[in-house]
Design a protein around this motif. Structure first.
Motif, PDB file in Angstrom:
ATOM      1  N   GLN A 103       0.827  -1.200   0.000  1.00  0.00           N
ATOM      2  CA  GLN A 103       0.000   0.000   0.000  1.00  0.00           C
ATOM      3  C   GLN A 103       0.864   1.255   0.000  1.00  0.00           C
ATOM      4  OE1 GLN A 103      -3.394  -0.215  -0.403  1.00  0.00           O
ATOM      5  NE2 GLN A 103      -2.783  -2.364  -0.675  1.00  0.00           N
ATOM      6  N   ASN A 104       2.133   1.071   0.328  1.00  0.00           N
ATOM      7  CA  ASN A 104       3.075   2.186   0.362  1.00  0.00           C
ATOM      8  C   ASN A 104       3.789   2.238  -0.980  1.00  0.00           C
ATOM      9  OD1 ASN A 104       5.012   4.120   0.846  1.00  0.00           O
ATOM     10  ND2 ASN A 104       5.861   3.149   2.666  1.00  0.00           N
ATOM     11  N   LYS A 105       3.123   2.805  -1.966  1.00  0.00           N
ATOM     12  CA  LYS A 105       3.716   2.886  -3.288  1.00  0.00           C
ATOM     13  C   LYS A 105       3.379   4.221  -3.929  1.00  0.00           C
ATOM     14  CE  LYS A 105       0.014   0.587  -5.945  1.00  0.00           C
ATOM     15  NZ  LYS A 105      -0.261  -0.437  -6.977  1.00  0.00           N
ATOM     16  N   GLU A 106       4.290   4.676  -4.817  1.00  0.00           N
ATOM     17  CA  GLU A 106       4.101   5.968  -5.471  1.00  0.00           C
ATOM     18  C   GLU A 106       4.660   5.914  -6.882  1.00  0.00           C
ATOM     19  OE1 GLU A 106       5.071  10.740  -4.803  1.00  0.00           O
ATOM     20  OE2 GLU A 106       5.958   9.231  -3.478  1.00  0.00           O
ATOM     21  N   LEU A 107       3.901   6.450  -7.822  1.00  0.00           N
ATOM     22  CA  LEU A 107       4.322   6.598  -9.204  1.00  0.00           C
ATOM     23  C   LEU A 107       4.589   8.066  -9.472  1.00  0.00           C
ATOM     24  CD1 LEU A 107       4.691   5.637 -12.160  1.00  0.00           C
ATOM     25  CD2 LEU A 107       2.220   5.879 -12.440  1.00  0.00           C
ATOM     26  N   VAL A 108       5.787   8.381  -9.964  1.00  0.00           N
ATOM     27  CA  VAL A 108       6.179   9.758 -10.240  1.00  0.00           C
ATOM     28  C   VAL A 108       6.551   9.885 -11.706  1.00  0.00           C
ATOM     29  CG1 VAL A 108       7.862  11.576  -9.757  1.00  0.00           C
ATOM     30  CG2 VAL A 108       6.993  10.159  -7.888  1.00  0.00           C
ATOM     31  N   LEU A 109       5.921  10.820 -12.396  1.00  0.00           N
ATOM     32  CA  LEU A 109       6.260  11.114 -13.787  1.00  0.00           C
ATOM     33  C   LEU A 109       7.024  12.431 -13.834  1.00  0.00           C
ATOM     34  CD1 LEU A 109       2.910  10.161 -15.565  1.00  0.00           C
ATOM     35  CD2 LEU A 109       4.981   8.773 -15.333  1.00  0.00           C
ATOM     36  N   ILE A 110       8.200  12.381 -14.468  1.00  0.00           N
ATOM     37  CA  ILE A 110       9.041  13.570 -14.581  1.00  0.00           C
ATOM     38  C   ILE A 110       8.627  14.327 -15.835  1.00  0.00           C
ATOM     39  CG2 ILE A 110      11.396  14.419 -14.757  1.00  0.00           C
ATOM     40  CD1 ILE A 110      10.695  13.069 -12.088  1.00  0.00           C
ATOM     41  N   ASP A 111       8.014  15.470 -15.644  1.00  0.00           N
ATOM     42  CA  ASP A 111       7.399  16.219 -16.736  1.00  0.00           C
ATOM     43  C   ASP A 111       8.415  16.579 -17.819  1.00  0.00           C
ATOM     44  OD1 ASP A 111       5.207  17.538 -17.995  1.00  0.00           O
ATOM     45  OD2 ASP A 111       6.021  19.459 -17.314  1.00  0.00           O
ATOM     46  N   GLY A 112       8.117  16.157 -19.051  1.00  0.00           N
ATOM     47  CA  GLY A 112       8.917  16.517 -20.212  1.00  0.00           C
ATOM     48  C   GLY A 112      10.078  15.602 -20.508  1.00  0.00           C
ATOM     49  N   ALA A 113      10.366  14.649 -19.629  1.00  0.00           N
ATOM     50  CA  ALA A 113      11.553  13.805 -19.810  1.00  0.00           C
ATOM     51  C   ALA A 113      11.266  12.586 -20.667  1.00  0.00           C
ATOM     52  CB  ALA A 113      12.089  13.355 -18.457  1.00  0.00           C
ATOM     53  N   SER A 114      12.206  12.249 -21.530  1.00  0.00           N
ATOM     54  CA  SER A 114      12.175  10.975 -22.247  1.00  0.00           C
ATOM     55  C   SER A 114      12.872   9.930 -21.387  1.00  0.00           C
ATOM     56  CB  SER A 114      12.892  11.099 -23.594  1.00  0.00           C
ATOM     57  OG  SER A 114      14.285  11.270 -23.394  1.00  0.00           O
ATOM     58  N   HIS A 115      12.894   8.696 -21.860  1.00  0.00           N
ATOM     59  CA  HIS A 115      13.561   7.618 -21.115  1.00  0.00           C
ATOM     60  C   HIS A 115      15.038   7.959 -20.874  1.00  0.00           C
ATOM     61  CE1 HIS A 115      14.100   3.180 -20.212  1.00  0.00           C
ATOM     62  NE2 HIS A 115      15.355   3.570 -20.392  1.00  0.00           N
ATOM     63  N   ILE A 116      15.767   8.237 -21.920  1.00  0.00           N
ATOM     64  CA  ILE A 116      17.204   8.462 -21.816  1.00  0.00           C
ATOM     65  C   ILE A 116      17.528   9.749 -21.081  1.00  0.00           C
ATOM     66  CG2 ILE A 116      19.322   8.860 -23.144  1.00  0.00           C
ATOM     67  CD1 ILE A 116      18.390   5.975 -23.151  1.00  0.00           C
ATOM     68  N   GLU A 117      16.686  10.754 -21.196  1.00  0.00           N
ATOM     69  CA  GLU A 117      16.973  12.034 -20.541  1.00  0.00           C
ATOM     70  C   GLU A 117      16.991  11.909 -19.022  1.00  0.00           C
ATOM     71  OE1 GLU A 117      15.402  15.259 -23.863  1.00  0.00           O
ATOM     72  OE2 GLU A 117      13.971  14.419 -22.423  1.00  0.00           O
ATOM     73  N   THR A 118      16.338  10.886 -18.475  1.00  0.00           N
ATOM     74  CA  THR A 118      16.403  10.676 -17.023  1.00  0.00           C
ATOM     75  C   THR A 118      17.778  10.188 -16.596  1.00  0.00           C
ATOM     76  OG1 THR A 118      15.617   8.375 -17.125  1.00  0.00           O
ATOM     77  CG2 THR A 118      13.938  10.096 -16.926  1.00  0.00           C
ATOM     78  N   TYR A 119      18.623   9.831 -17.559  1.00  0.00           N
ATOM     79  CA  TYR A 119      19.968   9.323 -17.278  1.00  0.00           C
ATOM     80  C   TYR A 119      20.997  10.422 -17.057  1.00  0.00           C
ATOM     81  CZ  TYR A 119      18.728   4.642 -19.153  1.00  0.00           C
ATOM     82  OH  TYR A 119      18.175   3.410 -19.398  1.00  0.00           O
ATOM     83  N   TRP A 120      20.738  11.628 -17.609  1.00  0.00           N
ATOM     84  CA  TRP A 120      21.837  12.570 -17.658  1.00  0.00           C
ATOM     85  C   TRP A 120      21.451  14.043 -17.569  1.00  0.00           C
ATOM     86  CZ3 TRP A 120      22.399  16.319 -21.445  1.00  0.00           C
ATOM     87  CH2 TRP A 120      21.502  16.229 -22.523  1.00  0.00           C
ATOM     88  N   LYS A 121      20.244  14.419 -18.007  1.00  0.00           N
ATOM     89  CA  LYS A 121      19.899  15.839 -18.047  1.00  0.00           C
ATOM     90  C   LYS A 121      19.749  16.397 -16.628  1.00  0.00           C
ATOM     91  CE  LYS A 121      17.910  17.387 -22.361  1.00  0.00           C
ATOM     92  NZ  LYS A 121      16.778  18.093 -22.983  1.00  0.00           N
ATOM     93  N   PRO A 122      20.528  17.411 -16.275  1.00  0.00           N
ATOM     94  CA  PRO A 122      20.494  17.942 -14.910  1.00  0.00           C
ATOM     95  C   PRO A 122      19.095  18.342 -14.435  1.00  0.00           C
ATOM     96  CG  PRO A 122      22.364  18.842 -16.099  1.00  0.00           C
ATOM     97  CD  PRO A 122      21.539  18.082 -17.108  1.00  0.00           C
ATOM     98  N   GLU A 123      18.290  18.900 -15.358  1.00  0.00           N
ATOM     99  CA  GLU A 123      16.956  19.344 -14.940  1.00  0.00           C
ATOM    100  C   GLU A 123      16.034  18.179 -14.606  1.00  0.00           C
ATOM    101  OE1 GLU A 123      16.955  20.050 -19.534  1.00  0.00           O
ATOM    102  OE2 GLU A 123      18.415  19.802 -17.912  1.00  0.00           O
ATOM    103  N   TYR A 124      16.408  16.973 -15.000  1.00  0.00           N
ATOM    104  CA  TYR A 124      15.631  15.786 -14.645  1.00  0.00           C
ATOM    105  C   TYR A 124      16.331  14.957 -13.564  1.00  0.00           C
ATOM    106  CZ  TYR A 124      13.331  17.039 -19.021  1.00  0.00           C
ATOM    107  OH  TYR A 124      12.681  17.725 -20.021  1.00  0.00           O
TER     108      TYR A 124
END
Length: 355
Positions: A318-339
Motif C-alpha cells: 500500500q506504500n507505493k508511489e508513481l512519479v512522472l518527470i514532466d517533459g523527460a524521455s527515457h534516456i533524458e532521465t539518465y543525464w539531463k540535470p533538470e531531470y
C-alpha cells in the motif's frame, strides 16, 4: 527467415537492449581515473568527501567487478543505510547507475553498483550472456556484499534499478526481503520487450524468433556463439544516428555510442539468451513486493507504459508511489540535470522515509 524480418529483429533487439542519449558530450571516461562517464563524477578520493572503492567478489564462480561509494567523512565504525543499484541493459557501472549511486552517497548512503555477470568488467563466458536469473542473482549478490561491508546497517538496505535493472530489481525484491524498500527509474521490462517487441509490435513473430534462439543454442554448444543487437558503437556515425527513429532508439545510440561511451558497454547479447528472456516477465509475481515502492518515469518516455503496467500490478504494498518527470524521455532521465535533480531528490526523500 525473411530479410524484412531480420531487419526488424535487428532494430528491435538493438532498441530493447539500449534502454540507454544526450546532445552534448559528457565526461570522457579516459580523463577519469575511475573511468566514470557522467558529469560531476568524482575524480579522486579526498578526505571528507564521497569516496569510491573498486571491489571484486565471487558470485556463482564468477568474479564480479563493482564500485562502492561511501559518504563524506565515512566512519566504518558507524552504521549507515545502504542501497544496491542495478544498471541498464547494455550499460556498465561507470554510467548512469554510477551517477545515481554517487548522488545517493552524497546524501549519506553507502551504495554499490556492480557490472552484471558476463558483462562489463565482471567475468563469465560466453561474454554478454544476458539471462534474467543472472541479473536477478547479481542483485542478490550486491546485497550479500553489503551485508559484509563494514559500516552498513544490514537492517536498512534498499534497492534502485534503472531501465532493465529496474525490471530485475522488481523481480529480486519479490523474494529478497533483506531489501527494505524498492525504487526504479525508467523501468524496462526486458522479457516483455524481447517477447512482444516495443508496444507489442512483434507478437506475430514470437515463434520464429524462438526457433532462431533455439538454433543459436545448438550452434553455441558447437562453439559458434551467435549474437543479437551486435552493433559496434564505435562505428556508428552521427549521420546514421540522425536517421534513426526519434525516442529510445536514437537517444540510446547517442548516449552509449557518443556522449557517455564506455568501452565495456555494448548492446549485444547472446541470441541463445532469448530462450530465457522471452519466457520472463518482471511483473509476473510483482504482487509479492510488500516493501515500500517508488517508480519514476519520464512523462514523454516511450517506455512509460512498462512502469505504469508494473505499478498497477504491484498490489502487495500500500506504500507505493508513481512519479512522472514532466517533459523527460527515457534516456533524458539518465543525464539531463533538470531531470536528474528532481529524480535524485525524490529518491533521497523516499529512501530517507523508508530505510
Amino acid at each position: 527467415m525473411t530479410l524484412t524480418l531480420r531487419k526488424t529483429l535487428f532494430t528491435t533487439t538493438i532498441l530493447s537492449t539500449l534502454c540507454l542519449g544526450a546532445n552534448a558530450m559528457a565526461a570522457d571516461y579516459r580523463n577519469n581515473p575511475f573511468t566514470l562517464t557522467y558529469d560531476t563524477a568524482i575524480t579522486q578520493n579526498l578526505k571528507g568527501k564521497v569516496n569510491l572503492q573498486t571491489v571484486n567478489y565471487p558470485l556463482n564462480g564468477i568474479n564480479i567487478s563493482a564500485n562502492v561509494y561511501t559518504p563524506a567523512n565515512f566512519n566504518p565504525n558507524k552504521k549507515y543505510p545502504a542501497i544496491v543499484v542495478a544498471h541498464p541493459n547494455g550499460g556498465v557501472k561507470e554510467q548512469v547507475a554510477g551517477l545515481y549511486a554517487q548522488k545517493l552517497a552524497e546524501q549519506g548512503y553507502i551504495t554499490i553498483v556492480a557490472d552484471a555477470s558476463y558483462q562489463g568488467a565482471s567475468g563469465g563466458e560466453p561474454r554478454n550472456t544476458d539471462k534474467p536469473f543472472n541479473r536477478i542473482n547479481d542483485i542478490h549478490g550486491m546485497v550479500d556484499f553489503l551485508q559484509n561491508f563494514q559500516g552498513v546497517d544490514v537492517n536498512r538496505i534498499g534497492a534502485l534499478g534503472i531501465c532493465g535493472g529496474g525490471g530485475y530489481t522488481l523481480a529480486t525484491a519479490q523474494s529478497d526481503k533483506r531489501i527494505k524498500s524498492v525504487a526504479t527509474v525508467s523501468m524496462f521490462n526486458t522479457g516483455l520487450v524481447r517477447r512482444n517487441g516495443m508496444n507489442d509490435s512483434q507478437i506475430a513473430s514470437i515463434q520464429e524468433r524462438l526457433a532462431q534462439a533455439s538454433q543459436a543454442r545448438t550452434l553455441e554448444n558447437q562453439g559458434d556463439i551467435q549474437y543479437s543487437a551486435n552493433a559496434d558503437l564505435t562505428k556508428i556515425t552521427d549521420d546514421e544516428i540522425a536517421k534513426m527513429p526519434a525516442g529510445l532508439y536514437r537517444e540510446g545510440f547517442e548516449y552509449y555510442g557518443k556522449t557517455h561511451f564506455h568501452p565495456n558497454s555494448t548492446p549485444r547479447y547472446t541470441t541463445s539468451s532469448l530462450l530465457d528472456l522471452m519466457t520472463f516477465d518482471a511483473t509476473d509475481h510483482v504482487n509479492l513486493i510488500n516493501q515500500p515502492l517508488l517508480m519514476i518515469a519520464g512523462s514523454r518516455a516511450d517506455t512509460r507504459y512498462m512502469t505504469e503496467q508494473a505499478f498497477a500490478k504491484a498490489t502487495g504494498t500500500q506504500n507505493k508511489e508513481l512519479v512522472l518527470i514532466d517533459g523527460a524521455s527515457h534516456i533524458e532521465t539518465y543525464w539531463k540535470p533538470e531531470y536528474v535533480k528532481p529524480i535524485s531528490e525524490k529518491l533521497v526523500a523516499f529512501f530517507g522515509k523508508n530505510l
